[in-house]
Design a protein around this motif. Structure first.
Motif, PDB file in Angstrom:
ATOM      1  N   THR A  90      35.896  55.987  48.895  1.00  0.00           N
ATOM      2  CA  THR A  90      37.154  56.113  48.171  1.00  0.00           C
ATOM      3  C   THR A  90      38.136  54.995  48.496  1.00  0.00           C
ATOM      4  OG1 THR A  90      37.947  57.613  49.906  1.00  0.00           O
ATOM      5  CG2 THR A  90      36.997  58.618  47.933  1.00  0.00           C
ATOM      6  N   ARG A  91      37.969  54.344  49.624  1.00  0.00           N
ATOM      7  CA  ARG A  91      38.932  53.331  50.053  1.00  0.00           C
ATOM      8  C   ARG A  91      38.600  51.934  49.534  1.00  0.00           C
ATOM      9  NH1 ARG A  91      43.146  52.721  53.165  1.00  0.00           N
ATOM     10  NH2 ARG A  91      43.427  50.917  54.537  1.00  0.00           N
ATOM     11  N   TYR A  92      37.348  51.731  49.141  1.00  0.00           N
ATOM     12  CA  TYR A  92      36.904  50.381  48.776  1.00  0.00           C
ATOM     13  C   TYR A  92      37.720  49.811  47.612  1.00  0.00           C
ATOM     14  CZ  TYR A  92      33.726  46.479  47.944  1.00  0.00           C
ATOM     15  OH  TYR A  92      33.203  45.221  47.803  1.00  0.00           O
ATOM     16  N   ALA A  93      37.906  50.590  46.556  1.00  0.00           N
ATOM     17  CA  ALA A  93      38.649  50.089  45.395  1.00  0.00           C
ATOM     18  C   ALA A  93      40.109  49.823  45.737  1.00  0.00           C
ATOM     19  CB  ALA A  93      38.551  51.084  44.239  1.00  0.00           C
ATOM     20  N   ILE A  94      40.675  50.615  46.658  1.00  0.00           N
ATOM     21  CA  ILE A  94      42.069  50.393  47.057  1.00  0.00           C
ATOM     22  C   ILE A  94      42.194  49.045  47.766  1.00  0.00           C
ATOM     23  CG2 ILE A  94      44.013  51.327  48.354  1.00  0.00           C
ATOM     24  CD1 ILE A  94      43.139  53.077  46.027  1.00  0.00           C
ATOM     25  N   LEU A  95      41.217  48.717  48.591  1.00  0.00           N
ATOM     26  CA  LEU A  95      41.259  47.452  49.326  1.00  0.00           C
ATOM     27  C   LEU A  95      41.122  46.248  48.387  1.00  0.00           C
ATOM     28  CD1 LEU A  95      39.050  48.371  52.423  1.00  0.00           C
ATOM     29  CD2 LEU A  95      41.537  48.208  52.321  1.00  0.00           C
ATOM     30  N   LEU A  96      40.376  46.408  47.313  1.00  0.00           N
ATOM     31  CA  LEU A  96      40.153  45.300  46.379  1.00  0.00           C
ATOM     32  C   LEU A  96      40.952  45.492  45.090  1.00  0.00           C
ATOM     33  CD1 LEU A  96      37.586  45.104  48.340  1.00  0.00           C
ATOM     34  CD2 LEU A  96      36.568  43.803  46.478  1.00  0.00           C
ATOM     35  N   GLN A  97      42.104  46.116  45.190  1.00  0.00           N
ATOM     36  CA  GLN A  97      42.926  46.382  44.009  1.00  0.00           C
ATOM     37  C   GLN A  97      43.360  45.101  43.310  1.00  0.00           C
ATOM     38  OE1 GLN A  97      47.150  47.420  44.899  1.00  0.00           O
ATOM     39  NE2 GLN A  97      46.367  47.824  46.951  1.00  0.00           N
ATOM     40  N   ALA A  98      43.542  44.011  44.059  1.00  0.00           N
ATOM     41  CA  ALA A  98      43.965  42.751  43.447  1.00  0.00           C
ATOM     42  C   ALA A  98      42.909  42.229  42.475  1.00  0.00           C
ATOM     43  CB  ALA A  98      44.255  41.714  44.527  1.00  0.00           C
ATOM     44  N   VAL A  99      41.646  42.372  42.831  1.00  0.00           N
ATOM     45  CA  VAL A  99      40.565  41.925  41.957  1.00  0.00           C
ATOM     46  C   VAL A  99      40.530  42.778  40.689  1.00  0.00           C
ATOM     47  CG1 VAL A  99      38.084  41.521  41.784  1.00  0.00           C
ATOM     48  CG2 VAL A  99      39.252  41.164  43.962  1.00  0.00           C
ATOM     49  N   ILE A 100      40.713  44.081  40.857  1.00  0.00           N
ATOM     50  CA  ILE A 100      40.709  44.979  39.703  1.00  0.00           C
ATOM     51  C   ILE A 100      41.874  44.654  38.767  1.00  0.00           C
ATOM     52  CG2 ILE A 100      40.785  47.400  38.977  1.00  0.00           C
ATOM     53  CD1 ILE A 100      39.712  48.125  41.773  1.00  0.00           C
ATOM     54  N   GLY A 101      43.055  44.424  39.356  1.00  0.00           N
ATOM     55  CA  GLY A 101      44.217  44.085  38.549  1.00  0.00           C
ATOM     56  C   GLY A 101      44.038  42.781  37.804  1.00  0.00           C
ATOM     57  N   LEU A 102      43.431  41.786  38.456  1.00  0.00           N
ATOM     58  CA  LEU A 102      43.198  40.501  37.796  1.00  0.00           C
ATOM     59  C   LEU A 102      42.208  40.649  36.649  1.00  0.00           C
ATOM     60  CD1 LEU A 102      43.779  37.481  37.759  1.00  0.00           C
ATOM     61  CD2 LEU A 102      41.954  37.165  39.441  1.00  0.00           C
ATOM     62  N   TYR A 103      41.174  41.447  36.864  1.00  0.00           N
ATOM     63  CA  TYR A 103      40.203  41.684  35.794  1.00  0.00           C
ATOM     64  C   TYR A 103      40.871  42.361  34.598  1.00  0.00           C
ATOM     65  CZ  TYR A 103      36.170  43.530  33.292  1.00  0.00           C
ATOM     66  OH  TYR A 103      35.254  43.834  32.308  1.00  0.00           O
ATOM     67  N   LEU A 104      41.673  43.383  34.865  1.00  0.00           N
ATOM     68  CA  LEU A 104      42.362  44.085  33.779  1.00  0.00           C
ATOM     69  C   LEU A 104      43.314  43.153  33.041  1.00  0.00           C
ATOM     70  CD1 LEU A 104      43.005  46.792  32.348  1.00  0.00           C
ATOM     71  CD2 LEU A 104      44.811  47.119  34.046  1.00  0.00           C
ATOM     72  N   ALA A 105      44.058  42.351  33.783  1.00  0.00           N
ATOM     73  CA  ALA A 105      45.011  41.426  33.160  1.00  0.00           C
ATOM     74  C   ALA A 105      44.301  40.413  32.269  1.00  0.00           C
ATOM     75  CB  ALA A 105      45.810  40.698  34.245  1.00  0.00           C
ATOM     76  N   ALA A 106      43.090  40.035  32.622  1.00  0.00           N
ATOM     77  CA  ALA A 106      42.357  39.059  31.824  1.00  0.00           C
ATOM     78  C   ALA A 106      41.690  39.679  30.604  1.00  0.00           C
ATOM     79  CB  ALA A 106      41.303  38.366  32.690  1.00  0.00           C
ATOM     80  N   GLN A 107      41.177  40.900  30.743  1.00  0.00           N
ATOM     81  CA  GLN A 107      40.345  41.468  29.688  1.00  0.00           C
ATOM     82  C   GLN A 107      41.074  42.401  28.738  1.00  0.00           C
ATOM     83  OE1 GLN A 107      37.399  40.179  29.239  1.00  0.00           O
ATOM     84  NE2 GLN A 107      37.869  38.939  31.046  1.00  0.00           N
ATOM     85  N   ALA A 108      42.146  43.065  29.167  1.00  0.00           N
ATOM     86  CA  ALA A 108      42.878  43.946  28.243  1.00  0.00           C
ATOM     87  C   ALA A 108      43.477  43.165  27.074  1.00  0.00           C
ATOM     88  CB  ALA A 108      43.955  44.726  29.001  1.00  0.00           C
ATOM     89  N   PRO A 109      44.159  42.032  27.312  1.00  0.00           N
ATOM     90  CA  PRO A 109      44.643  41.253  26.156  1.00  0.00           C
ATOM     91  C   PRO A 109      43.515  40.713  25.294  1.00  0.00           C
ATOM     92  CG  PRO A 109      45.814  40.643  28.158  1.00  0.00           C
ATOM     93  CD  PRO A 109      44.668  41.492  28.583  1.00  0.00           C
ATOM     94  N   GLN A 110      42.407  40.338  25.913  1.00  0.00           N
ATOM     95  CA  GLN A 110      41.273  39.849  25.133  1.00  0.00           C
ATOM     96  C   GLN A 110      40.745  40.937  24.207  1.00  0.00           C
ATOM     97  OE1 GLN A 110      37.803  40.864  25.671  1.00  0.00           O
ATOM     98  NE2 GLN A 110      37.149  39.557  23.976  1.00  0.00           N
TER      99      GLN A 110
END
Length: 301
Positions: A90-110
């Protein structure tokens, strides 16, 4: 040279040419097929599949960045003979939240901004597809893409735990809790990202806005939580997590999914706060879907 009579010229212009048109007598696949096709195209596009090589670089790189730490953790655990993994599911995604946010920022507008920028919406809605079909396909595709991104390292950790012969039932339960946590995160983040991206046809504005909405509240919440913890106000630390998307998921996992809190001094939400966390997450997911439906009610008209 004899002149052509007006009646003969008009007759020549009014000729109907046989261009080989044939009436379509095949099956009408309808809305369900269109919805599935739009979902599949959007999901593939989130990883650059079916597009140019340049479009694949960023999503595939971020996917690798998400998985590589999990592979390293498994490799170290198997090499050193550890009896458990140092990072919970459960903690892994919290630690890598920056990567998830960057992916969302790149792909949601696309996913949605291009349709608005190139005015493709009238073409979509000229087919047997309703607004609800478009929104549902885009939402589920973005959430599925995020789930693939966040669930893959959880599965890598699970395989690693089995390789070091950790308790099977305990690890299976932890893996299921981790998958449920990233599923909620994917639904929440997909809704937030698509709502922001759908507000502007300019992709650059959408990217910046998504990053701002995900990072600024988290930074503010973390700062205020730290101040409250230093001043001995531990009782309000858990409640402050309600004001940031990733803190919401963190607190929800801590209360209901056996996760460990990232709050200062490991503070955890109270039982009442935990139920409020769950309610807020569900309301945000439903609210994002409703806002997307409202946004596309007049889009393309």
């Amino acid at each position: 040279m004899p002149l052509e009579s007006p009646s003969a010229a008009a007759s020549a212009r009014n000729v109907i040419h046989n261009i080989g048109y044939r009436h379509y007598d095949g099956p009408r696949l309808g809305r369900a097929y269109t919805r599935r096709s739009l979902f599949s195209q959007s999901l593939r596009g989130a990883y650059g599949l079916g597009r140019s090589a340049k479009s694949k670089v960023l999503p595939m790189t971020l996917f690798a960045v998400m998985c590589v730490p999990a592979v390293v953790i498994v490799a170290v655990a198997t090499t050193t003979g550890a009896d458990r993994l140092p990072v919970s599911y459960t903690r892994y995604a919290i630690l890598l939240q920056a990567v998830i946010g960057l992916y969302l920022a790149a792909q949601a507008p696309q996913s949605v901004s291009r349709d608005l920028r190139f005015k493709s919406m009238p073409l979509y809605f000229s087919r047997p597809i309703e607004r609800v079909d478009y929104v549902a396909a885009k939402y589920t595709a973005m959430a599925s893409a995020l789930f693939v991104l966040t669930a893959a390292p959880v599965l890598v950790l699970y395989v690693g735990a089995l390789l070091i012969k950790a308790d099977f039932l305990e690890q299976t339960k932890g893996m299921a809790q981790g998958l449920l946590g990233v599923a909620l995160l994917s639904l929440l983040y997909a809704g937030i990202g698509l709502v922001i991206a759908a507000l502007t046809p300019r992709r650059g504005f959408g990217v910046a806005a998504v990053i701002a909405v995900l990072t600024i509240p988290y930074g503010a919440v973390s700062a205020v939580q730290g101040i409250a913890s230093v001043q001995g106000r531990e009782e309000i630390v858990g409640w402050l997590g309600l004001f940031s998307p990733i803190s919401l998921i963190d607190g929800l996992q801590t209360r209901f999914l056996g996760g460990t809190s990232s709050f200062p001094n490991g503070a955890e939400p109270t039982a009442a706060a935990g139920w409020l966390y769950l309610l807020v997450v569900l309301v945000l997911i439903a609210g994002c879907y409703a806002l997307l439906m409202r946004r596309y009610r007049k889009a393309g008209l």
